[in-house]
Design a protein around this motif. Structure first.
Motif, PDB file in Angstrom:
ATOM      1  N   MET A 155       7.892 -20.397  -9.958  1.00 54.73           N
ATOM      2  CA  MET A 155       7.460 -19.142 -10.586  1.00 54.73           C
ATOM      3  C   MET A 155       6.091 -19.292 -11.247  1.00 54.73           C
ATOM      4  N   ASP A 156       5.853 -20.441 -11.868  1.00 54.80           N
ATOM      5  CA  ASP A 156       4.532 -20.682 -12.486  1.00 54.80           C
ATOM      6  C   ASP A 156       3.441 -20.650 -11.425  1.00 54.80           C
ATOM      7  N   GLY A 157       3.741 -21.262 -10.280  1.00 57.41           N
ATOM      8  CA  GLY A 157       2.764 -21.301  -9.179  1.00 57.41           C
ATOM      9  C   GLY A 157       2.463 -19.900  -8.670  1.00 57.41           C
ATOM     10  N   ILE A 158       3.515 -19.109  -8.500  1.00 55.68           N
ATOM     11  CA  ILE A 158       3.345 -17.737  -7.996  1.00 55.68           C
ATOM     12  C   ILE A 158       2.511 -16.919  -8.982  1.00 55.68           C
ATOM     13  N   LEU A 159       2.842 -17.067 -10.257  1.00 56.08           N
ATOM     14  CA  LEU A 159       2.119 -16.310 -11.286  1.00 56.08           C
ATOM     15  C   LEU A 159       0.645 -16.716 -11.339  1.00 56.08           C
ATOM     16  N   GLY A 160       0.411 -18.010 -11.279  1.00 55.90           N
ATOM     17  CA  GLY A 160      -0.975 -18.520 -11.302  1.00 55.90           C
ATOM     18  C   GLY A 160      -1.767 -17.978 -10.116  1.00 55.90           C
ATOM     19  N   PHE A 161      -1.119 -17.970  -8.959  1.00 62.51           N
ATOM     20  CA  PHE A 161      -1.809 -17.468  -7.757  1.00 62.51           C
ATOM     21  C   PHE A 161      -2.109 -15.979  -7.913  1.00 62.51           C
ATOM     22  N   ALA A 162      -1.094 -15.221  -8.351  1.00 57.82           N
ATOM     23  CA  ALA A 162      -1.261 -13.759  -8.472  1.00 57.82           C
ATOM     24  C   ALA A 162      -2.415 -13.427  -9.406  1.00 57.82           C
ATOM     25  N   ARG A 163      -2.575 -14.212 -10.450  1.00 58.25           N
ATOM     26  CA  ARG A 163      -3.637 -13.914 -11.426  1.00 58.25           C
ATOM     27  C   ARG A 163      -5.027 -14.204 -10.880  1.00 58.25           C
ATOM     28  N   SER A 164      -5.112 -15.132  -9.941  1.00 61.94           N
ATOM     29  CA  SER A 164      -6.455 -15.475  -9.458  1.00 61.94           C
ATOM     30  C   SER A 164      -6.782 -14.849  -8.102  1.00 61.94           C
ATOM     31  N   PHE A 165      -5.776 -14.370  -7.386  1.00 62.99           N
ATOM     32  CA  PHE A 165      -6.011 -13.889  -6.020  1.00 62.99           C
ATOM     33  C   PHE A 165      -6.834 -12.603  -6.024  1.00 62.99           C
ATOM     34  N   ARG A 166      -7.851 -12.568  -5.185  1.00 64.73           N
ATOM     35  CA  ARG A 166      -8.734 -11.396  -5.147  1.00 64.73           C
ATOM     36  C   ARG A 166      -8.392 -10.449  -4.000  1.00 64.73           C
ATOM     37  N   GLY A 167      -7.478 -10.861  -3.134  1.00 70.50           N
ATOM     38  CA  GLY A 167      -7.101 -10.005  -2.002  1.00 70.50           C
ATOM     39  C   GLY A 167      -5.974  -9.056  -2.384  1.00 70.50           C
ATOM     40  N   GLU A 168      -5.290  -8.570  -1.367  1.00 68.33           N
ATOM     41  CA  GLU A 168      -4.205  -7.617  -1.578  1.00 68.33           C
ATOM     42  C   GLU A 168      -2.886  -8.392  -1.706  1.00 68.33           C
ATOM     43  N   LEU A 169      -2.210  -8.217  -2.817  1.00 68.26           N
ATOM     44  CA  LEU A 169      -0.960  -8.946  -3.032  1.00 68.26           C
ATOM     45  C   LEU A 169       0.241  -8.011  -2.895  1.00 68.26           C
ATOM     46  N   MET A 170       1.241  -8.466  -2.200  1.00 68.74           N
ATOM     47  CA  MET A 170       2.490  -7.703  -2.079  1.00 68.74           C
ATOM     48  C   MET A 170       3.650  -8.630  -2.383  1.00 68.74           C
ATOM     49  N   THR A 171       4.770  -8.043  -2.734  1.00 71.49           N
ATOM     50  CA  THR A 171       5.965  -8.870  -2.917  1.00 71.49           C
ATOM     51  C   THR A 171       7.088  -8.282  -2.078  1.00 71.49           C
ATOM     52  N   GLU A 172       8.069  -9.114  -1.811  1.00 76.41           N
ATOM     53  CA  GLU A 172       9.227  -8.652  -1.061  1.00 76.41           C
ATOM     54  C   GLU A 172      10.471  -9.267  -1.678  1.00 76.41           C
ATOM     55  N   THR A 173      11.435  -8.432  -1.984  1.00 76.88           N
ATOM     56  CA  THR A 173      12.685  -8.907  -2.561  1.00 76.88           C
ATOM     57  C   THR A 173      13.832  -8.496  -1.659  1.00 76.88           C
ATOM     58  N   MET A 174      14.574  -9.461  -1.185  1.00 75.52           N
ATOM     59  CA  MET A 174      15.716  -9.166  -0.318  1.00 75.52           C
ATOM     60  C   MET A 174      16.958  -9.002  -1.192  1.00 75.52           C
ATOM     61  N   LEU A 175      17.624  -7.879  -1.027  1.00 79.83           N
ATOM     62  CA  LEU A 175      18.833  -7.627  -1.813  1.00 79.83           C
ATOM     63  C   LEU A 175      20.060  -7.963  -0.966  1.00 79.83           C
ATOM     64  N   LEU A 195       4.798  -8.643 -13.601  1.00 75.24           N
ATOM     65  CA  LEU A 195       3.741  -9.540 -14.099  1.00 75.24           C
ATOM     66  C   LEU A 195       2.740  -9.887 -12.997  1.00 75.24           C
ATOM     67  N   LEU A 196       3.211  -9.865 -11.755  1.00 78.87           N
ATOM     68  CA  LEU A 196       2.335 -10.222 -10.630  1.00 78.87           C
ATOM     69  C   LEU A 196       1.413  -9.067 -10.242  1.00 78.87           C
ATOM     70  N   ALA A 197       1.772  -7.854 -10.699  1.00 79.55           N
ATOM     71  CA  ALA A 197       0.994  -6.639 -10.398  1.00 79.55           C
ATOM     72  C   ALA A 197       0.681  -6.493  -8.913  1.00 79.55           C
ATOM     73  N   PRO A 198       1.692  -6.485  -8.058  1.00 80.94           N
ATOM     74  CA  PRO A 198       1.412  -6.350  -6.617  1.00 80.94           C
ATOM     75  C   PRO A 198       0.948  -4.945  -6.284  1.00 80.94           C
ATOM     76  N   LYS A 199       0.229  -4.811  -5.186  1.00 79.00           N
ATOM     77  CA  LYS A 199      -0.176  -3.481  -4.739  1.00 79.00           C
ATOM     78  C   LYS A 199       1.088  -2.691  -4.378  1.00 79.00           C
ATOM     79  N   THR A 200       1.986  -3.347  -3.678  1.00 78.30           N
ATOM     80  CA  THR A 200       3.281  -2.739  -3.371  1.00 78.30           C
ATOM     81  C   THR A 200       4.364  -3.799  -3.525  1.00 78.30           C
ATOM     82  N   ALA A 201       5.471  -3.405  -4.170  1.00 82.89           N
ATOM     83  CA  ALA A 201       6.647  -4.288  -4.224  1.00 82.89           C
ATOM     84  C   ALA A 201       7.659  -3.722  -3.232  1.00 82.89           C
ATOM     85  N   TYR A 202       8.021  -4.521  -2.252  1.00 82.04           N
ATOM     86  CA  TYR A 202       8.982  -4.061  -1.247  1.00 82.04           C
ATOM     87  C   TYR A 202      10.383  -4.560  -1.580  1.00 82.04           C
ATOM     88  N   LEU A 203      11.338  -3.693  -1.339  1.00 86.01           N
ATOM     89  CA  LEU A 203      12.740  -4.069  -1.462  1.00 86.01           C
ATOM     90  C   LEU A 203      13.319  -4.061  -0.059  1.00 86.01           C
TER      91      LEU A 203
END
Ligand code: SF4
Length: 323
Positions: A155-175, A195-203
């Motif tokens: 989770m720390d790695g993901i958060l660190g990446f999200a904060r520095s990434f300049r491209g388009e970030l998305m997330t996906e959560t499988m239910l 916290l990751l502030a994705p452009k779109t969060a997919y479920l």
């Protein structure tokens, strides 16, 4: 075959898929994986295919596609395993650049605690990160990670990446029913995704044969609740439930348009009334879709919503590989 498509994808438009990992090397062995159980559960990055070999195949596909007059919006790393396990991912991205097409990577994010992985993924235009659980026991139950991985580090790695990434970030959560679909679990995941502030969060829900036969999608009511919980915290949420709806280009056909919108998110009852009214329709269309079991009505906090019945009338599943 290391390049396939292009295939239509809601997330990526016309996507030319790159399968840079042979089945099935992954850092996870998710219970719902459509590629089957992980035969090579590993965390050490290594060589799978030579970057030149991948690029040659992709370039040939691109040329073939262009000659056929077709367009490609993304070159997408969607392999039969975890793409960041490829020690040459960064080099391959670099070699693909001259083709002049945007590059996407779909990852489970489990190696983002590594600086080299953060750097290489940072050179992509779009990164989609899978995030199913933020509690150790649920994560181990659903994603079945390699024993050496720790959720906190991931989770720390993901958060660190999200904060520095300049491209388009998305997330996906499988239910998955009975695994991560309690309100409390979904709230915790949504808090972290926010916290990751994705452009779109997919479920997403499992729509294709999963690695483990007992895996089931949650019911419509739960999917709607998940949507509301995520939407409360994140500005743009959509679900991937196996219908390729397109809520942005109206076909002019009220039924097609209504199904297109509800393929992406649940609709409040008032919004449906307004939608029908603006198209000169009474409730007949809605009643028919309910009677035929294509739409279902559900309630959340005293409000009524309509959404697609999961598993009914599957039109065209997203043709992307997991994560
Ligand atoms: S779903 Fe993705 S992350 Fe999970 S085991 Fe399959 S390839 Fe790996």
């Amino acid at each position: 075959m290391k390049a396939f498509g292009p295939v239509p994808s809601r997330r990526l438009g016309r996507s030319l898929g790159i399968n840079s990992i042979p089945p099935k090397a992954c850092t996870y062995s998710c219970v719902y994986c459509q590629v089957g159980r992980t035969s090579h559960l590993q965390v050490d990055r290594r060589l799978f295919y030579r970057p030149e070999e991948i690029v040659e195949e992709v370039a040939a596909k691109v040329e073939q596609t262009r000659e056929a007059g077709d367009v490609i919006d993304y070159l997408s790393f969607v392999p039969d395993g975890e793409p960041t396990l490829d020690i040459n991912l960064g080099r391959t991205i670099e070699l693909l650049r001259p083709l002049g097409i945007r590059i996407a990577v779909i990852t489970n994010g489990s190696l983002l605690w590594r600086e080299d992985v953060r750097e290489e993924l940072g050179s992509a235009d779009l990164v989609s990160i899978k995030l199913d659980a933020v509690s150790e026991s649920i994560w181990r139950g659903i994603d079945r990670p390699h024993g050496s991985l720790s959720l906190e580090t991931v989770m720390d790695g993901i958060l660190g990446f999200a904060r520095s990434f300049r491209g388009e970030l998305m997330t996906e959560t499988m239910l998955v029913q009975g695994c991560n679909d309690r309100d409390r679990d979904m709230e915790q995941v949504a808090d972290f995704v926010a916290l990751l502030a994705p452009k779109t969060a997919y479920l997403a829900i499992p729509i294709r044969p999963p690695a483990e036969s007992g895996v089931r999608p949650p019911d419509e009511e739960t999917v709607n609740r998940a949507f509301q919980i995520f939407s409360h915290r994140i500005s743009h949420v959509e679900y991937l439930i196996g219908y390729e709806g397109d809520s942005f280009s109206g076909s002019g056909n009220p039924e097609q348009d209504l199904l297109g919108i509800t393929a992406v998110h649940p609709m409040r009852a008032e919004a449906v009334e307004k939608f029908l009214g603006e198209r000169g329709q009474d409730r007949t269309l809605l009643q028919r879709l309910l009677a035929e079991g294509i739409l279902v009505e559900t309630e959340y906090r005293g409000m009524r919503f309509f959404l697609r019945r999961l598993g009914a009338h599957q039109v065209r599943p997203e043709q992307e590989a997991a994560p």
